[in-house]
Design an enzyme around this catalytic site. Structure first.
Site, PDB file in Angstrom:
ATOM      1  N   TYR A  88      -4.937   2.656   8.326  1.00 17.15           N
ATOM      2  CA  TYR A  88      -4.155   1.552   7.778  1.00 17.15           C
ATOM      3  C   TYR A  88      -3.825   0.426   8.743  1.00 17.15           C
ATOM      4  CZ  TYR A  88      -0.371   4.570   9.565  1.00 17.15           C
ATOM      5  OH  TYR A  88       0.417   5.361  10.345  1.00 17.15           O
TER       6      TYR A  88
ATOM      7  N   CYS B 244       8.024  44.897 -16.636  1.00 16.46           N
ATOM      8  CA  CYS B 244       8.823  45.655 -17.591  1.00 16.46           C
ATOM      9  C   CYS B 244       7.885  46.662 -18.239  1.00 16.46           C
ATOM     10  CB  CYS B 244       9.385  44.711 -18.651  1.00 16.46           C
ATOM     11  SG  CYS B 244       9.874  45.567 -20.161  1.00 16.46           S
TER      12      CYS B 244
ATOM     13  N   CYS C 204      14.628  46.135 -17.221  1.00 19.57           N
ATOM     14  CA  CYS C 204      14.240  44.824 -17.737  1.00 19.57           C
ATOM     15  C   CYS C 204      15.487  44.094 -18.247  1.00 19.57           C
ATOM     16  CB  CYS C 204      13.232  45.004 -18.869  1.00 19.57           C
ATOM     17  SG  CYS C 204      12.913  43.484 -19.794  1.00 19.57           S
TER      18      CYS C 204
ATOM     19  N   LYS D 140       2.720   4.543   1.147  1.00 18.70           N
ATOM     20  CA  LYS D 140       3.164   5.098   2.439  1.00 18.70           C
ATOM     21  C   LYS D 140       2.862   6.592   2.388  1.00 18.70           C
ATOM     22  CE  LYS D 140       7.072   5.084   5.637  1.00 18.70           C
ATOM     23  NZ  LYS D 140       7.058   6.494   6.003  1.00 18.70           N
TER      24      LYS D 140
ATOM     25  N   CYS E 165      15.111  43.990 -22.331  1.00 15.47           N
ATOM     26  CA  CYS E 165      15.100  45.155 -23.211  1.00 15.47           C
ATOM     27  C   CYS E 165      15.646  46.409 -22.542  1.00 15.47           C
ATOM     28  CB  CYS E 165      13.686  45.420 -23.723  1.00 15.47           C
ATOM     29  SG  CYS E 165      12.588  46.060 -22.460  1.00 15.47           S
TER      30      CYS E 165
ATOM     31  N   LYS F 119      11.173   2.927   0.027  1.00 17.16           N
ATOM     32  CA  LYS F 119      11.189   4.381  -0.138  1.00 17.16           C
ATOM     33  C   LYS F 119      11.389   4.784  -1.592  1.00 17.16           C
ATOM     34  CE  LYS F 119      11.823   6.554   3.877  1.00 17.16           C
ATOM     35  NZ  LYS F 119      11.061   7.678   4.345  1.00 17.16           N
TER      36      LYS F 119
ATOM     37  N   GLU G 123       0.847  -1.195   0.000  1.00 12.55           N
ATOM     38  CA  GLU G 123       0.000   0.000   0.000  1.00 12.55           C
ATOM     39  C   GLU G 123       0.879   1.240   0.000  1.00 12.55           C
ATOM     40  OE1 GLU G 123      -1.599   0.507   4.344  1.00 12.55           O
ATOM     41  OE2 GLU G 123      -1.217  -1.604   3.936  1.00 12.55           O
TER      42      GLU G 123
ATOM     43  N   CYS H 128      10.088  45.239 -26.055  1.00 12.88           N
ATOM     44  CA  CYS H 128      10.681  44.109 -25.329  1.00 12.88           C
ATOM     45  C   CYS H 128      10.487  42.789 -26.087  1.00 12.88           C
ATOM     46  CB  CYS H 128      10.059  44.025 -23.939  1.00 12.88           C
ATOM     47  SG  CYS H 128      10.794  42.744 -22.927  1.00 12.88           S
TER      48      CYS H 128
ATOM     49  N   ASP I 245       2.544  10.419   3.192  1.00 12.19           N
ATOM     50  CA  ASP I 245       3.442  11.361   3.845  1.00 12.19           C
ATOM     51  C   ASP I 245       2.615  12.362   4.643  1.00 12.19           C
ATOM     52  OD1 ASP I 245       5.822  12.380   4.554  1.00 12.19           O
ATOM     53  OD2 ASP I 245       6.316  13.249   2.602  1.00 12.19           O
TER      54      ASP I 245
END
Ligand code: IVH
Length: 676
Positions: free
Chosen positions: A230, A431, A413, A120, A416, A319, A118, A438, A122
């Site tokens: 579980y 910008c 920017c 695991k 440009c 894991k 099953e 640009c 977290d």
């Protein structure tokens, strides 16, 4: 079914309502298949709540009304675990699994051993104690021997039953499992936090742990937590289960939420196949897992194998690669988007995280950099989970090199050189050059123009757009329609055939629709839904272009800010010239007959949340907009109606809190059919 209130005594009605609400709560939060619209649930809930306030003696601890509202605690009490909560031995490879299976068999004198696999999860391990079917205590794992009493917080988790109504419930028993936050809920929580200047959660596990640690259960109730059960901690009474699988089936019958991925595996090869298949689906499970747990299925064999140094011999964690890793930020670069928005991106020492090597991570905006207090050279925690782009989640402050420089917003920017501006009330810096000056904005504007929901020019990808802009072959969208075969065939990585294909795709896109064309212009704040509403309201581009701010505000889905943006767009001469050039280059659409008169949802604001199965969110928005509604992204007092599919989280809770009517997908579909 419950009888009508009028014929029942208040006590009988309260019992019936509690049953009904608990049933629907289970359908919604455990099975994910609601049977009634949320508005109906809310109606029943309100009926019970008012009955209970009229007759306080009818309130029971397991009433659905009692999940929230407990008073804040001064501190958590300590709970001594009757049976210690253990941790797991782990491996990361096939040999580790094979060796462990062989050890299990040999310790059991060569007996046949079945195993289960099953995910695991977290999250945070929690033990639930039930007496006479009632949840009486919930505790954290703590050091395994002693944990903390978090009962008031766990009671707010809707997938945890407060009362089990079955005739085979042992007098006392303890259920163990993992409390966690689904990814989608985590993302939307953080999105809201970033918008409101709040503090985002680092990851779903921290989110779950932090939520369970709140001394005020009302705060926990606002966090979208859930729980997979579980294992059976211990039991007193009749029931003597034989296997882990039997425990899972019984938990399900008692309406606990169990993981649907639990499987029996008979040998190493079945086990490895499971582990690989699960790893491949890891990103799409919807919740974080750090691996899988392999268990001996027979509980008698588990007991015989026992435990050493706080780890059972009968279980093994496999894991997967971590979804978080630390690495060093070598630089922060600033990317320029279509509207000039400047997004800081961290350039990282490449690091393996979530199964891939990551060398860039988003930093969202300058506020986020400020919150992280990021300096160049910092060691940071990077997270890559699901299909979300890698994020920098925290800075390891004590690893900062001496003299490290803070990250500052550039004044010009990076593409440009135009000044960067940041309006005081916005998180985003931009910008000021515009697409005309640009190249980055030009490239992004063209990408948007060619994208799927806009003109949908297949094959006009990022690399080609870069090459076309860099060679100044395309400056405005109309230039795309003037490209010829030789020009395209001479671009890097292009040949005669690919040039032909692209030309054909460009040709096809010339005949488009008005909503696509409006969306393709890339006006700030005008997404597909707004483009559709504008198209339906104005019927032609020319009408849109000449519309006043007042006329624009009349359009469903358009508020003062959007109206301002549209006007600003058409006030820029280059934009109008580009649009005229586009029409001259032969881009055409069918004008839309403008709907006149009042539409049924005129003046209403709807919010869609959760997943919809029978139609896409875009379609749903389009249908609502066509009926005159505005479709908003968040729930407020002004919301008229919420449509909630499975997986709806905070928006749904907000709607309930504000007593805004909610309908489920089935009701929504019926509604649309009725308005066809
Ligand atoms: S069974 C003897 N099953 O992993 C311990 N644990 O590293 C039996 N966990 O503290 C635990 N998902 O919080 C089991 N499907 C699962 C699990 C799981 C997550 C956690 C649990 C435990 C930790 C051990």
């Amino acid at each position: 079914m419950a009888k009508r209130a009028s014929t029942d005594s208040p006590a009988a009605r309260a019992v019936a309502l509690r049953r009904l609400l608990n049933h629907h709560n289970y359908r919604y939060h455990v099975l994910d298949t609601p049977e009634i619209p949320d508005a109906e649930y809310d109606r029943l809930f309100d009926e019970l709540a008012s009955l209970e306030s009229e007759h306080p003696q009818l309130v029971t601890a397991d009433s659905p009304t009692q999940r929230v509202g407990a008073e804040p605690l001064a501190q958590f009490d300590t709970v001594v675990h009757t049976v210690p909560m253990l941790s797991l031995d782990k491996t990361t490879d096939e040999k580790g699994v094979a060796d462990w299976m062989a050890r299990c068999r040999s310790r059991l004198d060569g007996a046949d051993v079945e195993f289960t696999c099953e995910p695991k999860i977290d999250g945070v391990a929690v033990a639930l104690l039930y007496e006479a079917g009632r949840l009486v205590l919930a505790a954290t794992r703590g050091d395994g021997q002693r944990g903390e009493d978090i009962t008031a917080n766990v009671r707010t988790i809707k997938s945890v039953p407060l009362l089990i109504e079955a005739d085979d419930v042992p007098a006392r028993f303890e259920v163990r499992g993992e409390v966690y936050m689904a990814r989608r809920d985590f993302e939307s929580f953080n999105e809201r936090a970033r918008e409101n200047g709040g503090k985002p959660l680092i990851n779903p596990r921290n989110g779950a742990a932090g939520s369970l640690r709140q001394l005020d259960p009302r705060l926990t109730a606002e966090r979208p937590l859930t729980m997979f059960c579980y294992s059976l901690g211990w039991t007193e009474g009749e029931w003597q289960p034989q296997t882990h699988m039997e425990v899972m089936r019984r938990f399900e019958r008692w309406q606990f939420r169990t993981n649907p991925e639990v499987r029996l595996v008979r040998n190493e090869s079945e086990c490895m196949a499971y582990l690989e298949a699960l790893a491949a689906r890891r990103d799409s499970l919807g919740y974080d897992i750090d691996g899988a747990v392999i268990k001996v299925n027979a509980l008698a064999q588990q007991a015989e194998l026992g435990a050493v140094t706080r780890k059972p011999r009968w279980a093994l964690a496999f894991k997967y690669p971590a979804e978080e890793a630390t690495t060093v930020v070598n630089d922060v670069e600033f990317q320029v988007g279509r509207t000039g928005a400047i997004t800081p991106v961290a350039r990282l020492d490449p690091v393996f995280v979530g199964g891939v090597t990551v060398s860039n991570a988003t930093l969202h905006n300058m506020d986020e950099i400020g919150r992280l207090d990021l300096h160049i050279g910092d060691t940071v925690m990077v997270r890559r989970a699901g299909d979300v782009i890698p994020q920098v989640v925290s800075v390891v402050a004590d690893k900062r090199p001496k003299g490290a420089e803070a990250v500052a917003l550039p004044e010009a920017c990076p593409v440009c050189g135009s000044p960067v501006v940041r309006p005081e009330d916005e998180a985003v810096a931009r910008c000021s050059g515009g697409a005309n000056v640009c190249a980055a904005q030009r490239k992004e504007g063209l990408r948007h123009f060619a994208s799927r929901l806009a003109l949908d020019i297949e094959g006009l990808g990022d690399k080609i757009i870069d090459a076309l802009v860099e060679r100044d072959l395309v400056r405005i969208p109309a230039d795309i329609f003037r490209l010829d075969h030789d020009t395209l065939a001479n671009l890097p990585r292009m040949a005669a055939k690919s040039a032909d294909n692209l030309l054909a795709a460009i040709e096809r896109s010339r005949n488009t629709t008005l909503p696509r064309l409006i969306y393709a212009l890339g006006i700030r704040e005008v997404g597909e839904a707004t483009a559709l509403a504008l198209a339906q309201h104005f019927g032609t581009v020319d009408n849109l272009r000449s519309a006043s701010e007042e006329a624009l505000i009349d359009v469903p889905d358009v508020g003062p800010i959007v109206a301002r943006r549209i006007r600003e767009y058409f006030e820029v001469e280059e934009n109008v010239a580009a649009l005229v050039a586009l029409v001259e280059s032969g881009v055409a659409y069918e004008p839309i007959e403008v709907v006149v008169g009042e539409r049924p949802l005129q003046g209403q604001t709807w919010v869609l949340t959760g997943t919809l199965e029978s139609l896409t969110r875009n379609d749903a928005k389009a249908r609502l907009t066509a009926l005159g509604a505005k479709v908003a992204g968040s729930v407020s007092k002004k919301t008229s109606q919420v449509v909630a599919g499975p997986g709806a989280g905070s928006k749904l809770e907000k709607a309930t809190e504000l007593s805004i009517p909610v309908m489920d997908e089935a009701a929504f579909v019926r509604f649309l059919e009725a308005h066809e």
